[in-house]
Write a protein that holds these residues in place. Structure first.
Motif, PDB file in Angstrom:
ATOM      1  N   LEU A  27       0.817  -1.215   0.000  1.00 36.26           N
ATOM      2  CA  LEU A  27       0.000   0.000   0.000  1.00 36.26           C
ATOM      3  C   LEU A  27       0.851   1.266   0.000  1.00 36.26           C
ATOM      4  O   LEU A  27       0.424   2.295  -0.514  1.00 36.26           O
ATOM      5  CB  LEU A  27      -0.957  -0.016   1.189  1.00 36.26           C
ATOM      6  CG  LEU A  27      -2.029  -1.098   1.106  1.00 36.26           C
ATOM      7  CD1 LEU A  27      -2.836  -1.144   2.389  1.00 36.26           C
ATOM      8  CD2 LEU A  27      -2.920  -0.896  -0.103  1.00 36.26           C
ATOM      9  N   LEU A  30       2.669   1.212  -3.914  1.00 34.14           N
ATOM     10  CA  LEU A  30       1.872   1.262  -5.135  1.00 34.14           C
ATOM     11  C   LEU A  30       1.232   2.631  -5.367  1.00 34.14           C
ATOM     12  O   LEU A  30       0.912   3.356  -4.432  1.00 34.14           O
ATOM     13  CB  LEU A  30       0.769   0.199  -5.090  1.00 34.14           C
ATOM     14  CG  LEU A  30       1.240  -1.244  -5.114  1.00 34.14           C
ATOM     15  CD1 LEU A  30       0.045  -2.184  -4.967  1.00 34.14           C
ATOM     16  CD2 LEU A  30       2.008  -1.561  -6.375  1.00 34.14           C
ATOM     17  N   PRO A  32      -1.847   5.063  -6.337  1.00 32.42           N
ATOM     18  CA  PRO A  32      -3.255   4.957  -5.914  1.00 32.42           C
ATOM     19  C   PRO A  32      -4.150   4.140  -6.852  1.00 32.42           C
ATOM     20  O   PRO A  32      -5.016   3.399  -6.388  1.00 32.42           O
ATOM     21  CB  PRO A  32      -3.711   6.415  -5.841  1.00 32.42           C
ATOM     22  CG  PRO A  32      -2.464   7.165  -5.510  1.00 32.42           C
ATOM     23  CD  PRO A  32      -1.357   6.438  -6.259  1.00 32.42           C
ATOM     24  N   GLU A  34      -3.230   1.644  -8.652  1.00 24.18           N
ATOM     25  CA  GLU A  34      -2.863   0.246  -8.462  1.00 24.18           C
ATOM     26  C   GLU A  34      -3.408  -0.287  -7.132  1.00 24.18           C
ATOM     27  O   GLU A  34      -3.721  -1.462  -7.018  1.00 24.18           O
ATOM     28  CB  GLU A  34      -1.347   0.070  -8.485  1.00 24.18           C
ATOM     29  CG  GLU A  34      -0.739   0.314  -9.840  1.00 24.18           C
ATOM     30  CD  GLU A  34       0.770   0.219  -9.835  1.00 24.18           C
ATOM     31  OE1 GLU A  34       1.312  -0.434 -10.746  1.00 24.18           O
ATOM     32  OE2 GLU A  34       1.406   0.782  -8.911  1.00 24.18           O
ATOM     33  N   ARG A  35      -3.520   0.577  -6.139  1.00 25.20           N
ATOM     34  CA  ARG A  35      -4.068   0.155  -4.841  1.00 25.20           C
ATOM     35  C   ARG A  35      -5.498  -0.334  -4.990  1.00 25.20           C
ATOM     36  O   ARG A  35      -5.888  -1.307  -4.350  1.00 25.20           O
ATOM     37  CB  ARG A  35      -4.014   1.306  -3.843  1.00 25.20           C
ATOM     38  CG  ARG A  35      -2.636   1.618  -3.382  1.00 25.20           C
ATOM     39  CD  ARG A  35      -2.665   2.738  -2.347  1.00 25.20           C
ATOM     40  NE  ARG A  35      -1.367   3.394  -2.330  1.00 25.20           N
ATOM     41  CZ  ARG A  35      -1.171   4.688  -2.266  1.00 25.20           C
ATOM     42  NH1 ARG A  35      -2.194   5.513  -2.171  1.00 25.20           N
ATOM     43  NH2 ARG A  35       0.041   5.181  -2.268  1.00 25.20           N
ATOM     44  N   SER A  36      -6.279   0.336  -5.811  1.00 26.80           N
ATOM     45  CA  SER A  36      -7.673  -0.097  -5.976  1.00 26.80           C
ATOM     46  C   SER A  36      -7.740  -1.449  -6.684  1.00 26.80           C
ATOM     47  O   SER A  36      -8.579  -2.287  -6.354  1.00 26.80           O
ATOM     48  CB  SER A  36      -8.498   0.952  -6.714  1.00 26.80           C
ATOM     49  OG  SER A  36      -8.011   1.146  -8.013  1.00 26.80           O
ATOM     50  N   ARG A  39      -6.768  -3.942  -4.057  1.00 25.20           N
ATOM     51  CA  ARG A  39      -7.885  -4.134  -3.130  1.00 25.20           C
ATOM     52  C   ARG A  39      -8.878  -5.145  -3.701  1.00 25.20           C
ATOM     53  O   ARG A  39      -9.250  -6.111  -3.025  1.00 25.20           O
ATOM     54  CB  ARG A  39      -8.592  -2.809  -2.870  1.00 25.20           C
ATOM     55  CG  ARG A  39      -9.797  -2.950  -1.940  1.00 25.20           C
ATOM     56  CD  ARG A  39     -10.666  -1.711  -1.941  1.00 25.20           C
ATOM     57  NE  ARG A  39     -11.225  -1.544  -3.276  1.00 25.20           N
ATOM     58  CZ  ARG A  39     -11.269  -0.390  -3.940  1.00 25.20           C
ATOM     59  NH1 ARG A  39     -10.808   0.713  -3.420  1.00 25.20           N
ATOM     60  NH2 ARG A  39     -11.784  -0.337  -5.152  1.00 25.20           N
ATOM     61  N   PHE A  58      -8.025  -1.472   3.836  1.00 25.51           N
ATOM     62  CA  PHE A  58      -8.641  -0.898   2.638  1.00 25.51           C
ATOM     63  C   PHE A  58      -9.793   0.039   2.952  1.00 25.51           C
ATOM     64  O   PHE A  58     -10.355   0.633   2.044  1.00 25.51           O
ATOM     65  CB  PHE A  58      -9.073  -1.986   1.675  1.00 25.51           C
ATOM     66  CG  PHE A  58      -7.923  -2.680   1.006  1.00 25.51           C
ATOM     67  CD1 PHE A  58      -7.049  -1.972   0.205  1.00 25.51           C
ATOM     68  CD2 PHE A  58      -7.697  -4.026   1.195  1.00 25.51           C
ATOM     69  CE1 PHE A  58      -5.974  -2.592  -0.415  1.00 25.51           C
ATOM     70  CE2 PHE A  58      -6.633  -4.661   0.577  1.00 25.51           C
ATOM     71  CZ  PHE A  58      -5.776  -3.941  -0.229  1.00 25.51           C
ATOM     72  N   VAL A  62      -4.576   5.702   3.114  1.00 24.68           N
ATOM     73  CA  VAL A  62      -3.218   5.159   3.093  1.00 24.68           C
ATOM     74  C   VAL A  62      -2.248   6.317   3.199  1.00 24.68           C
ATOM     75  O   VAL A  62      -2.312   7.275   2.436  1.00 24.68           O
ATOM     76  CB  VAL A  62      -2.965   4.371   1.792  1.00 24.68           C
ATOM     77  CG1 VAL A  62      -1.533   3.890   1.736  1.00 24.68           C
ATOM     78  CG2 VAL A  62      -3.942   3.208   1.683  1.00 24.68           C
TER      79      VAL A  62
END
Length: 65
Positions: A27, A30, A32, A34-36, A39, A58, A62
């Motif tokens: 987190l 990565l 943002p 890519e974070r989704s 998730r 999640f 972050v």
């Protein structure tokens, strides 16, 4: 980097502490967008085992270290 983090999370998924540590790293590292994606993937892969942990990371902002 996203695919690398997915691989790492799969490899450490046997241990909750390792999984949590690697998820935190992912987190931070990565982008943002890519974070989704991560998730969504995590919930598909690990919902049965790590739902409380996934919700913890999640469902909060972050912050980079």
């Amino acid at each position: 980097m996203l695919e690398y983090m997915k691989t790492i999370l799969q490899k450490v998924s046997f241990d909750a502490a390792l999984f949590e540590r690697e998820l935190r790293k992912a987190l931070v590292l990565l982008h943002p967008s890519e974070r989704s994606v991560l998730r969504d993937w995590c919930y598909q892969q690990f919902l049965d085992v790590y739902k409380p942990l996934l919700d913890k990371y999640f469902h909060q902002p972050v912050y980079a270290k």
